[in-house]
Enzyme design. Structure first.
Site, PDB file in Angstrom:
ATOM      1  N   VAL A  45      43.739 -22.405 -38.926  1.00  0.00           N
ATOM      2  CA  VAL A  45      43.288 -23.147 -40.114  1.00  0.00           C
ATOM      3  C   VAL A  45      41.850 -23.659 -39.981  1.00  0.00           C
ATOM      4  O   VAL A  45      41.279 -24.151 -40.947  1.00  0.00           O
ATOM      5  CB  VAL A  45      44.243 -24.328 -40.479  1.00  0.00           C
ATOM      6  CG1 VAL A  45      45.608 -23.815 -40.882  1.00  0.00           C
ATOM      7  CG2 VAL A  45      44.326 -25.346 -39.353  1.00  0.00           C
ATOM      8  N   LYS A  89      44.303 -38.310 -40.189  1.00  0.00           N
ATOM      9  CA  LYS A  89      45.405 -38.534 -41.141  1.00  0.00           C
ATOM     10  C   LYS A  89      45.002 -39.506 -42.263  1.00  0.00           C
ATOM     11  O   LYS A  89      45.519 -39.410 -43.383  1.00  0.00           O
ATOM     12  CB  LYS A  89      46.646 -39.043 -40.400  1.00  0.00           C
ATOM     13  CG  LYS A  89      47.215 -38.010 -39.423  1.00  0.00           C
ATOM     14  CD  LYS A  89      47.598 -36.717 -40.111  1.00  0.00           C
ATOM     15  CE  LYS A  89      48.230 -35.703 -39.194  1.00  0.00           C
ATOM     16  NZ  LYS A  89      48.531 -34.438 -39.873  1.00  0.00           N
ATOM     17  N   TYR A 121      43.395 -38.876 -34.137  1.00  0.00           N
ATOM     18  CA  TYR A 121      44.538 -38.500 -35.004  1.00  0.00           C
ATOM     19  C   TYR A 121      44.576 -39.386 -36.259  1.00  0.00           C
ATOM     20  O   TYR A 121      44.746 -38.897 -37.376  1.00  0.00           O
ATOM     21  CB  TYR A 121      45.827 -38.617 -34.187  1.00  0.00           C
ATOM     22  CG  TYR A 121      47.069 -38.104 -34.871  1.00  0.00           C
ATOM     23  CD1 TYR A 121      47.321 -36.738 -34.983  1.00  0.00           C
ATOM     24  CD2 TYR A 121      48.007 -38.985 -35.401  1.00  0.00           C
ATOM     25  CE1 TYR A 121      48.477 -36.268 -35.607  1.00  0.00           C
ATOM     26  CE2 TYR A 121      49.163 -38.529 -36.017  1.00  0.00           C
ATOM     27  CZ  TYR A 121      49.394 -37.169 -36.117  1.00  0.00           C
ATOM     28  OH  TYR A 121      50.539 -36.705 -36.730  1.00  0.00           O
ATOM     29  N   ALA A 133      42.101 -41.029 -37.604  1.00  0.00           N
ATOM     30  CA  ALA A 133      40.954 -40.695 -38.473  1.00  0.00           C
ATOM     31  C   ALA A 133      41.293 -39.476 -39.322  1.00  0.00           C
ATOM     32  O   ALA A 133      41.033 -39.439 -40.531  1.00  0.00           O
ATOM     33  CB  ALA A 133      39.711 -40.430 -37.625  1.00  0.00           C
ATOM     34  N   SER A 147      50.356 -39.204 -42.091  1.00  0.00           N
ATOM     35  CA  SER A 147      51.241 -39.838 -41.110  1.00  0.00           C
ATOM     36  C   SER A 147      51.226 -41.337 -41.394  1.00  0.00           C
ATOM     37  O   SER A 147      50.233 -41.851 -41.942  1.00  0.00           O
ATOM     38  CB  SER A 147      50.716 -39.594 -39.695  1.00  0.00           C
ATOM     39  OG  SER A 147      51.360 -40.463 -38.784  1.00  0.00           O
TER      40      SER A 147
HETATM   41  N1  LIG Z   1      56.384 -35.179 -35.548  1.00  0.00           N
HETATM   42  C1  LIG Z   1      55.974 -36.335 -36.000  1.00  0.00           C
HETATM   43  O1  LIG Z   1      56.445 -37.398 -35.571  1.00  0.00           O
HETATM   44  C2  LIG Z   1      54.915 -36.401 -37.083  1.00  0.00           C
HETATM   45  C3  LIG Z   1      54.628 -37.654 -37.640  1.00  0.00           C
HETATM   46  C4  LIG Z   1      53.662 -37.753 -38.617  1.00  0.00           C
HETATM   47  C5  LIG Z   1      52.984 -36.637 -39.048  1.00  0.00           C
HETATM   48  N2  LIG Z   1      53.263 -35.420 -38.484  1.00  0.00           N
HETATM   49  C6  LIG Z   1      52.483 -34.290 -38.953  1.00  0.00           C
HETATM   50  O2  LIG Z   1      53.326 -33.271 -39.440  1.00  0.00           O
HETATM   51  C7  LIG Z   1      52.744 -31.992 -39.175  1.00  0.00           C
HETATM   52  C8  LIG Z   1      53.742 -31.115 -38.415  1.00  0.00           C
HETATM   53  O3  LIG Z   1      54.047 -31.766 -37.198  1.00  0.00           O
HETATM   54  P1  LIG Z   1      55.199 -31.275 -36.207  1.00  0.00           P
HETATM   55  O4  LIG Z   1      55.739 -32.484 -35.582  1.00  0.00           O
HETATM   56  O5  LIG Z   1      56.096 -30.318 -36.877  1.00  0.00           O
HETATM   57  O6  LIG Z   1      54.307 -30.538 -35.104  1.00  0.00           O
HETATM   58  P2  LIG Z   1      54.590 -29.217 -34.238  1.00  0.00           P
HETATM   59  O7  LIG Z   1      53.681 -29.329 -33.071  1.00  0.00           O
HETATM   60  O8  LIG Z   1      56.041 -29.017 -34.006  1.00  0.00           O
HETATM   61  O9  LIG Z   1      54.086 -28.071 -35.221  1.00  0.00           O
HETATM   62  C9  LIG Z   1      52.739 -27.966 -35.593  1.00  0.00           C
HETATM   63  C10 LIG Z   1      52.435 -26.504 -35.858  1.00  0.00           C
HETATM   64  O10 LIG Z   1      51.034 -26.380 -36.190  1.00  0.00           O
HETATM   65  C11 LIG Z   1      50.543 -25.209 -35.549  1.00  0.00           C
HETATM   66  N3  LIG Z   1      49.080 -25.267 -35.387  1.00  0.00           N
HETATM   67  C12 LIG Z   1      48.372 -26.033 -34.523  1.00  0.00           C
HETATM   68  N4  LIG Z   1      47.074 -25.739 -34.622  1.00  0.00           N
HETATM   69  C13 LIG Z   1      46.950 -24.781 -35.584  1.00  0.00           C
HETATM   70  C14 LIG Z   1      45.845 -24.083 -36.131  1.00  0.00           C
HETATM   71  N5  LIG Z   1      44.589 -24.308 -35.726  1.00  0.00           N
HETATM   72  N6  LIG Z   1      46.083 -23.169 -37.106  1.00  0.00           N
HETATM   73  C15 LIG Z   1      47.348 -22.922 -37.535  1.00  0.00           C
HETATM   74  N7  LIG Z   1      48.428 -23.548 -37.040  1.00  0.00           N
HETATM   75  C16 LIG Z   1      48.235 -24.478 -36.076  1.00  0.00           C
HETATM   76  C17 LIG Z   1      51.274 -25.193 -34.218  1.00  0.00           C
HETATM   77  O11 LIG Z   1      51.220 -23.904 -33.593  1.00  0.00           O
HETATM   78  C18 LIG Z   1      52.674 -25.613 -34.636  1.00  0.00           C
HETATM   79  O12 LIG Z   1      53.478 -24.504 -34.989  1.00  0.00           O
HETATM   80  C19 LIG Z   1      51.461 -32.255 -38.397  1.00  0.00           C
HETATM   81  O13 LIG Z   1      50.349 -32.259 -39.280  1.00  0.00           O
HETATM   82  C20 LIG Z   1      51.686 -33.636 -37.843  1.00  0.00           C
HETATM   83  O14 LIG Z   1      50.474 -34.301 -37.583  1.00  0.00           O
HETATM   84  C21 LIG Z   1      54.212 -35.275 -37.515  1.00  0.00           C
END
Ligand SMILES: NC(=O)c1ccc[n+]([C@@H]2O[C@H](COP(=O)([O-])OP(=O)(O)OC[C@H]3O[C@@H](n4cnc5c(N)ncnc54)[C@H](O)[C@@H]3O)[C@@H](O)[C@H]2O)c1
Length: 254
Positions: free
Chosen positions: A60, A164, A160, A162, A147
């Protein structure tokens, strides 16, 4: 079915919340293209979800990858109804720490930029590419992963937080810029969701985190997927420019 016949793009769909969202969207009748850099899990997810889900390697951070992705989805389906900007990473570090022996530890410029590049610039590049298509269609939904820490702040998460908080800002800008074309833009602010992202957190710390959540549990990926589905569907036809907390009542940053 809530998303019957809709064409949806999901970044970071190989794992965690993105994978659960792809599964929910397919179950609700959508055709889903997931994009990720984790090819092994991405291909496996697409296989698991069947013929209405495909996988494409996309970083991305790279507009060239995103352009190819958008073009290939348009070539196959002729339209794009939903974009979920879900890909994200976490690289936690206190901004400046001086240890008792005088050693100074800092959040590096590289780690700051790495998180901003994926979590903030990546969201911008994907939204920009897809908005052009949606403006021509005069319809569409863009959903962004923020988040609760982007709203409340959190210890040790300068980069992170910043990214979000920036996602919240962009969501509100795009809702204003794109609303007149029938495009809705919203964000979800998840609380603590059990995915690989929390894999680095020790089990006893996860237990403590769960204990502080009013609902007394950490979130599951499907808790977030269900809300993405609602926001993507026509049931949310009059919701735009908003950030929905999905956190079991948790408050971050304490
Ligand atoms: N898990 C939590 O507690 C939580 C809380 C708040 C927000 N989020 C947000 O939700 C989203 C998903 O989180 P998750 O917990 O499923 O994380 P995860 O690590 O399980 O999945 C994230 C995915 O993004 C992919 N990714 C990373 N860099 C990339 C890139 N440059 N191009 C394309 N894909 C890329 C990874 O390969 C992975 O498959 C994220 O944006 C995260 O910040 C998660």
């Amino acid at each position: 079915m809530k998303l019957s016949g809709k064409i949806a793009l999901i970044t970071g769909g190989s794992n965690g919340i993105g994978k659960a969202t792809a599964a929910k969207f397919v179950a609700e009748g959508a055709f889903v293209s997931i994009a990720d850099m984790d090819d092994a899990h991405g291909s496996k997810t697409a296989l698991e979800l069947g013929p209405n889900c495909s996988y494409q390697h996309v970083d991305v951070r790279k507009s060239s990858d995103i352009d190819l992705w958008v073009k290939s989805v348009l070539a196959t389906y002729g339209q794009i109804d939903i974009l979920v900007n879900n890909a994200g990473i976490m690289r936690d570090q206190i901004m400046v720490k001086i240890k008792e022996d005088g050693t100074v530890i800092k959040l590096s410029e590289e780690e700051f930029e790495r998180v901003i590049d994926i979590n903030l610039k990546g969201v911008f590049l994907c939204a920009e590419a897809v908005a052009e298509v949606m403006i021509r269609q005069k319809s569409g939904v863009i959903l962004n992963a923020s988040s609760i820490v982007g709203l409340d702040g959190n210890f040790g998460q300068t980069n992170y937080v910043a990214s979000k908080a920036g996602v919240v800002g962009m969501t509100k800008v795009w809702a204003r810029e794109l609303g007149k074309y029938g495009i809705r833009v919203n964000a979800i602010a998840p609380g603590y969701i059990l995915t690989d992202m929390l894999a680095q957190v020790p089990a006893d710390v996860l237990d403590k985190m769960a204990g502080k959540v009013p609902l007394r549990r950490l979130g599951k990926p499907k808790d977030i997927a269900n809300v993405y589905c609602f926001l993507a569907s026509d049931e949310a036809a009059y919701i735009s420019g908003d950030v929905i907390r999905v956190d079991g009542g948790a408050v971050a940053g304490t």
